[in-house]
Design a protein around this motif. Structure first.
Motif, PDB file in Angstrom:
ATOM      1  N   UNK A 238       0.824  -1.215   0.000  1.00 56.88           N
ATOM      2  CA  UNK A 238       0.000   0.000   0.000  1.00 56.88           C
ATOM      3  C   UNK A 238       0.861   1.269   0.000  1.00 56.88           C
ATOM      4  N   UNK A 239       0.623   2.133  -0.967  1.00 61.25           N
ATOM      5  CA  UNK A 239       1.344   3.401  -1.051  1.00 61.25           C
ATOM      6  C   UNK A 239       2.798   3.283  -1.464  1.00 61.25           C
ATOM      7  N   UNK A 240       3.220   2.109  -1.994  1.00 59.27           N
ATOM      8  CA  UNK A 240       4.625   1.918  -2.345  1.00 59.27           C
ATOM      9  C   UNK A 240       4.715   1.130  -3.649  1.00 59.27           C
ATOM     10  N   UNK A 241       4.943   1.804  -4.756  1.00 61.68           N
ATOM     11  CA  UNK A 241       4.997   1.160  -6.062  1.00 61.68           C
ATOM     12  C   UNK A 241       6.343   0.516  -6.355  1.00 61.68           C
ATOM     13  N   UNK A 242       7.212   0.422  -5.334  1.00 59.37           N
ATOM     14  CA  UNK A 242       8.512  -0.242  -5.500  1.00 59.37           C
ATOM     15  C   UNK A 242       8.578  -1.573  -4.757  1.00 59.37           C
ATOM     16  N   UNK A 243       7.524  -1.934  -4.003  1.00 63.99           N
ATOM     17  CA  UNK A 243       7.577  -3.144  -3.182  1.00 63.99           C
ATOM     18  C   UNK A 243       6.462  -4.114  -3.541  1.00 63.99           C
ATOM     19  N   UNK A 244       6.852  -5.365  -3.847  1.00 64.26           N
ATOM     20  CA  UNK A 244       5.903  -6.445  -4.113  1.00 64.26           C
ATOM     21  C   UNK A 244       5.785  -7.328  -2.882  1.00 64.26           C
ATOM     22  N   UNK A 245       4.563  -7.793  -2.607  1.00 70.21           N
ATOM     23  CA  UNK A 245       4.294  -8.691  -1.483  1.00 70.21           C
ATOM     24  C   UNK A 245       3.506  -9.882  -2.002  1.00 70.21           C
ATOM     25  N   UNK A 246       3.872 -11.094  -1.541  1.00 67.47           N
ATOM     26  CA  UNK A 246       3.120 -12.290  -1.890  1.00 67.47           C
ATOM     27  C   UNK A 246       2.820 -13.064  -0.610  1.00 67.47           C
ATOM     28  N   UNK A 247       1.618 -13.616  -0.522  1.00 66.90           N
ATOM     29  CA  UNK A 247       1.222 -14.420   0.644  1.00 66.90           C
ATOM     30  C   UNK A 247       1.818 -15.814   0.548  1.00 66.90           C
ATOM     31  N   UNK A 248       2.099 -16.406   1.723  1.00 65.83           N
ATOM     32  CA  UNK A 248       2.668 -17.749   1.784  1.00 65.83           C
ATOM     33  C   UNK A 248       1.737 -18.676   2.542  1.00 65.83           C
ATOM     34  N   UNK A 249       1.620 -19.908   2.054  1.00 65.86           N
ATOM     35  CA  UNK A 249       0.826 -20.925   2.745  1.00 65.86           C
ATOM     36  C   UNK A 249       1.563 -21.348   4.009  1.00 65.86           C
ATOM     37  N   UNK A 250       0.805 -21.791   4.985  1.00 69.50           N
ATOM     38  CA  UNK A 250       1.431 -22.332   6.186  1.00 69.50           C
ATOM     39  C   UNK A 250       2.190 -23.595   5.793  1.00 69.50           C
ATOM     40  N   UNK A 251       3.421 -23.705   6.225  1.00 62.88           N
ATOM     41  CA  UNK A 251       4.219 -24.892   5.951  1.00 62.88           C
ATOM     42  C   UNK A 251       5.024 -25.197   7.206  1.00 62.88           C
ATOM     43  N   UNK A 252       5.031 -26.453   7.578  1.00 61.68           N
ATOM     44  CA  UNK A 252       5.793 -26.863   8.753  1.00 61.68           C
ATOM     45  C   UNK A 252       7.070 -27.592   8.348  1.00 61.68           C
ATOM     46  N   UNK A 253       7.416 -27.503   7.068  1.00 61.95           N
ATOM     47  CA  UNK A 253       8.606 -28.204   6.582  1.00 61.95           C
ATOM     48  C   UNK A 253       9.864 -27.381   6.816  1.00 61.95           C
TER      49      UNK A 253
END
Length: 122
Positions: A79-94
């Motif tokens: 939000x408000x930052x066109x230089x930063x990408x964010x991606x969600x991660x699935x829960x992983x216990x590995x």
């Protein structure tokens, strides 16, 4: 002599262009960072780039120790930052090495791509 002088002036004008006009988007900061050893996989991963990026033609894919993708959904701009990408991660216990593949299209039209890794160790 006039042609040589005009050519020299043209070259000087070209060299005076701002370097940012010729820049590419490269990672400036990753979270988690390259080479990090974590106790657990975070809920999201972000990469801050050196240039403004086009979200529609940029992305991040994260795979786990067995090659399965743990990122989900499209990468979004912070939000408000066109230089930063964010991606969600699935829960992983590995435990093991996670690989981040990224590609970016800078607002100047230049494409870049790369990868890095981090480890989850319990």
């Amino acid at each position: 002599m006039k042609i040589v002088l005009k050519s020299a002036l043209g070259l000087v004008a070209l060299l005076a262009l701002p370097l940012s006009a010729l820049a590419h988007a490269y990672p400036a900061h990753e979270n988690p960072p390259s080479g990090a050893v974590l106790k657990r996989l975070p809920d999201a991963l972000s990469i801050a780039f050196t240039e403004t990026i086009n979200r529609h033609f940029s992305g991040i894919v994260v795979t786990g120790p067995h090659g399965r993708q743990v990122s989900f959904g499209a990468a979004m701009l912070a939000p408000g930052n066109a230089k930063t990408l964010i991606v969600n991660l699935r829960k992983s216990h590995r435990s093991g090495r996670y690989t981040v593949l990224w590609h970016a299209l800078a607002s100047d039209g230049h494409r870049t791509h790369g990868s890095y890794g981090f480890t989850v160790a319990r």
